[in-house]
Design a protein around this motif. Structure first.
Motif, short mmCIF file in Angstrom:
data_model
loop_
_atom_site.label_atom_id
_atom_site.label_comp_id
_atom_site.label_asym_id
_atom_site.label_seq_id
_atom_site.Cartn_x
_atom_site.Cartn_y
_atom_site.Cartn_z
N TYR A 67 -2.39 2.93 -12.71
CA TYR A 67 -2.51 2.81 -11.53
C TYR A 67 -4.35 2.76 -10.75
O TYR A 67 -4.07 3.93 -11.25
CB TYR A 67 -1.54 2.84 -9.98
CG TYR A 67 -0.09 2.40 -10.69
CD1 TYR A 67 0.25 1.01 -10.65
CD2 TYR A 67 0.77 3.47 -11.86
CE1 TYR A 67 1.73 1.34 -10.83
CE2 TYR A 67 1.43 2.88 -11.91
CZ TYR A 67 2.09 1.48 -11.63
OH TYR A 67 3.30 1.24 -12.14
N ALA A 68 -4.53 2.37 -9.60
CA ALA A 68 -5.82 2.82 -9.30
C ALA A 68 -5.77 4.16 -8.01
O ALA A 68 -4.47 3.42 -7.10
CB ALA A 68 -6.76 1.19 -9.29
N VAL A 69 -6.28 4.80 -7.78
CA VAL A 69 -5.66 5.86 -7.45
C VAL A 69 -7.11 5.65 -6.46
O VAL A 69 -8.15 6.76 -7.00
CB VAL A 69 -5.23 6.72 -7.45
CG1 VAL A 69 -5.55 7.61 -6.82
CG2 VAL A 69 -3.19 6.27 -8.12
N THR A 70 -6.80 6.32 -4.63
CA THR A 70 -7.99 6.95 -4.18
C THR A 70 -7.52 7.88 -3.37
O THR A 70 -6.79 7.87 -2.55
CB THR A 70 -8.43 6.00 -2.77
OG1 THR A 70 -9.43 4.37 -3.45
CG2 THR A 70 -9.80 6.03 -1.85
N ALA A 98 -2.58 12.21 -8.47
CA ALA A 98 -3.79 11.20 -9.06
C ALA A 98 -4.32 10.84 -10.61
O ALA A 98 -3.83 10.11 -11.14
CB ALA A 98 -5.35 11.22 -8.70
N LEU A 119 -1.09 8.88 -12.30
CA LEU A 119 -0.91 8.17 -11.93
C LEU A 119 -2.26 6.91 -12.90
O LEU A 119 -2.06 6.11 -13.14
CB LEU A 119 -0.50 8.13 -10.28
CG LEU A 119 0.45 8.24 -9.79
CD1 LEU A 119 0.15 9.02 -7.74
CD2 LEU A 119 1.31 7.59 -9.39
N ARG A 120 -3.27 7.62 -12.63
CA ARG A 120 -4.00 6.55 -13.12
C ARG A 120 -4.63 6.27 -15.04
O ARG A 120 -3.99 5.74 -15.50
CB ARG A 120 -5.14 7.42 -12.75
CG ARG A 120 -6.11 7.54 -11.86
CD ARG A 120 -7.29 8.32 -11.68
NE ARG A 120 -7.85 8.05 -9.96
CZ ARG A 120 -8.21 8.86 -9.48
NH1 ARG A 120 -8.96 10.24 -10.10
NH2 ARG A 120 -8.91 8.72 -8.65
N MET A 130 -3.03 3.65 -2.76
CA MET A 130 -2.83 3.06 -4.01
C MET A 130 -1.98 1.93 -3.82
O MET A 130 -1.31 1.73 -2.33
CB MET A 130 -1.46 3.48 -4.87
CG MET A 130 -2.13 4.95 -5.59
SD MET A 130 -0.49 5.30 -6.80
CE MET A 130 0.18 5.10 -5.32
N TYR A 131 -2.51 0.64 -4.16
CA TYR A 131 -2.48 -0.63 -4.16
C TYR A 131 -1.68 -1.31 -5.04
O TYR A 131 -1.82 -1.60 -6.12
CB TYR A 131 -3.26 -2.12 -3.42
CG TYR A 131 -4.15 -2.25 -2.11
CD1 TYR A 131 -3.19 -2.06 -1.06
CD2 TYR A 131 -5.22 -1.26 -1.91
CE1 TYR A 131 -3.98 -1.78 0.06
CE2 TYR A 131 -5.84 -0.98 -1.04
CZ TYR A 131 -5.20 -0.57 0.48
OH TYR A 131 -5.70 -1.09 1.63
N VAL A 132 0.14 -1.60 -5.38
CA VAL A 132 0.85 -1.47 -6.22
C VAL A 132 1.93 -3.34 -6.08
O VAL A 132 1.95 -3.19 -5.01
CB VAL A 132 1.69 -0.26 -6.31
CG1 VAL A 132 0.79 0.78 -6.69
CG2 VAL A 132 2.33 -0.48 -5.23
N GLU A 179 0.63 -1.08 -0.23
CA GLU A 179 0.10 0.03 -0.06
C GLU A 179 1.14 1.49 0.00
O GLU A 179 1.95 1.42 1.51
CB GLU A 179 -0.80 0.05 1.21
CG GLU A 179 -1.80 1.63 1.88
CD GLU A 179 -2.52 1.40 2.46
OE1 GLU A 179 -3.38 2.65 2.37
OE2 GLU A 179 -2.63 0.35 2.85
#
Length: 169
Positions: free
Chosen positions: A110-113, A102, A105-106, A129-131, A88
């Motif tokens: 990458y999924a970004v909250t 964000a 990165l998207r 993010m979970y990477v 994380e």
């Protein structure tokens, strides 16, 4: 020749142990068990060689200890390169940089909250993010390109279920 065998065998055995432990903690029990078989088999051969006449040949102790320390170092390097599992990443930036970062990165896949936060002097954006672990350095470098003053933390995570771009087990 015996000393070289001891050093090399111990480096291999400890490197296998390091990788095995990481695999098991990441939920890869079957692969960890297979590695354990070879690790312990090598250990038994090695220990029987080292303990045979050890008092008459104390350099075996030095070779064993050298192999152990080098094995720890090499095992940690190999494990880092393999980068098993997910991490994380939490990125904290000033509010005006959060959306730009964000989106970058998207756009990179990458999924970004994004969450709102309050710092001491300014509003903040918190990006979660979970990477894959093996991509952490690359992502951190991209973050620094956009915002060199970002606060970035990384935490290892075990299994993750669901989410954008994640493998479901």
């Amino acid at each position: 020749m015996m000393y070289l065998f001891i050093v090399v065998a111990k480096v291999v055995e400890v490197s296998l142990a390091t990788i095995r432990m990481v695999l098991i903690t990441k939920g890869e029990r079957k692969i960890g068990a297979i590695i354990a078989f070879f690790e312990v088999s090598l250990w038994l051969v090695l220990v029987s060689s080292v303990l045979d006449n050890i008092m008459e040949d104390p350099l075996k102790i030095v070779a064993y200890a050298l192999g152990f320390s080098c094995g720890n170092y090499l095992g940690s390097l190999i494990e880092e390169k393999i980068g098993i599992g997910l991490s994380e990443m939490q990125v904290i930036v000033k509010e005006d940089k959060g959306v730009k970062l964000a989106n970058m990165l998207r756009d990179s896949g990458y999924a970004v909250t994004v969450m709102h936060g309050e710092g001491k002097n300014f509003p903040r954006q918190i990006l979660l993010m979970y990477v894959p672990r093996k991509r952490i350095k690359k992502i951190a470098a991209r973050i620094r390109e956009v915002e060199e003053n970002a606060v970035v933390t990384v935490s290892d995570k075990k299994a993750l279920y669901g989410g954008f771009g994640m493998i479901r087990k």
